[in-house]
Design an enzyme around this catalytic site. Structure first.
Site, short mmCIF file in Angstrom:
data_model
loop_
_atom_site.label_atom_id
_atom_site.label_comp_id
_atom_site.label_asym_id
_atom_site.label_seq_id
_atom_site.Cartn_x
_atom_site.Cartn_y
_atom_site.Cartn_z
N PRO A 2 47.49 27.89 127.09
CA PRO A 2 47.60 29.19 127.77
C PRO A 2 48.97 29.34 128.43
O PRO A 2 49.44 28.44 129.12
CB PRO A 2 46.48 29.13 128.82
CG PRO A 2 45.48 28.17 128.24
CD PRO A 2 46.30 27.14 127.51
N GLU A 3 49.61 30.48 128.19
CA GLU A 3 50.92 30.74 128.78
C GLU A 3 50.76 31.77 129.89
O GLU A 3 49.65 32.15 130.25
CB GLU A 3 51.89 31.20 127.69
CG GLU A 3 52.11 30.14 126.63
CD GLU A 3 53.18 30.51 125.60
OE1 GLU A 3 53.94 31.46 125.85
OE2 GLU A 3 53.25 29.84 124.56
#
Length: 273
Positions: A2-3
């Site tokens: 996840p960014e």
């Protein structure tokens, strides 16, 4: 992994359910994830009110009057808001209950984290995991001028400089590739060789790409789902990322894939100079 957009989508999803609510219970089902859980957290938080849900880079911050819970989703973690009657599954390692609902952290690979930073230890931004982070790209303090000034002695490729996170935080692999394409900059270009005018294009591209990804719920990464159980769909808008061998949406040139720092980079040789 996840960014920033995925973490911001998560923050926006959990905040309405947690802010202003009083913690009734904290449950751990393992000794820890990437680091040990703070075992005194149930005592520290019971009866305390969650004042605010913030974010710094890819870290979620649950702020209380006496300190902050720091949560990182790692490579495979996700948070859900559930009824307390929902039984935990194999990879559900942490619950924070507020009345009849709870915040549940699931993390199959266990690279995430749940940590505590006491207010007496200073601002949470001084925590060892946060102190070295760069500017938030969606805040006004981030600018092309800063990108330009901070890269005058950086000979590394611009893609690697963006991923380092010490100048601007949260521009991970997917969104770095997409931002560089939008700005027309070759990812292999040495950071110190990029002009201020081109950094203006890049700073604008970063803001636009990240904002668009947040609006679309992030990307459907292999392990990421949002708080509501749904995956984002920004991947439908990719111009270069994960499109190796496919025609560029702008010029028709086949998208190239290379390795930079053991990460895949995607770009158009014609559009990005």
């Amino acid at each position: 992994m996840p960014e920033l957009p995925e973490v911001e989508v998560t923050r926006r999803g959990v905040a309405p359910h947690l802010e202003g609510r009083t913690v009734t219970a904290v449950t751990f089902r393992h000794a820890g994830l990437r680091w040990p859980f703070p075992l005194d957290l149930p005592t520290l938080l019971a009866g305390r009110t969650i004042r605010d849900i913030g974010r710094r880079g890819k870290y979620l911050l649950l702020r209380f009057d006496h300190g902050t819970v720091i949560i990182h989703l790692g490579m495979s973690g996700h948070l859900r808001i559930l009824d307390t009657s929902v039984a935990p599954k194999k990879h559900d390692h942490f619950d924070l209950a507020v009345g009849s609902h709870l915040l549940r952290l699931s993390d199959p690979r266990r690279f995430g984290a749940v940590l505590w930073h006491a207010a007496e230890d200073g601002p949470v931004e001084q925590h060892v995991l946060l102190a070295g982070l760069g500017l938030e790209p969606l805040e006004e303090v981030f600018s092309a001028q800063i990108l330009y000034q901070k890269t005058r002695n950086r000979a590394a490729p611009i893609k690697q400089v963006l991923l380092a996170g010490d100048i601007v935080v949260g521009v991970g692999n997917i969104y770095a590739s997409e931002s560089l394409f939008r700005a027309g900059i070759n990812p292999k270009t040495a950071a110190h060789r990029i002009s201020l005018a081109r950094y203006e294009l890049l700073a604008d591209a970063i803001r636009i790409i990240l904002a668009a990804a947040i609006d679309k719920g992030g990307s459907t990464l292999r392990d990421f789902i949002g708080v509501d159980g749904q995956s984002g769909y920004f991947q439908q808008s990719y111009f270069v990322y994960d499109r190796a061998g496919l025609p560029c949406r702008n010029c028709g040139t086949l998208i190239t894939q290379i390795k930079q720092g053991q990460r895949s980079t995607f770009y158009c040789k014609k559009c990005q100079k």
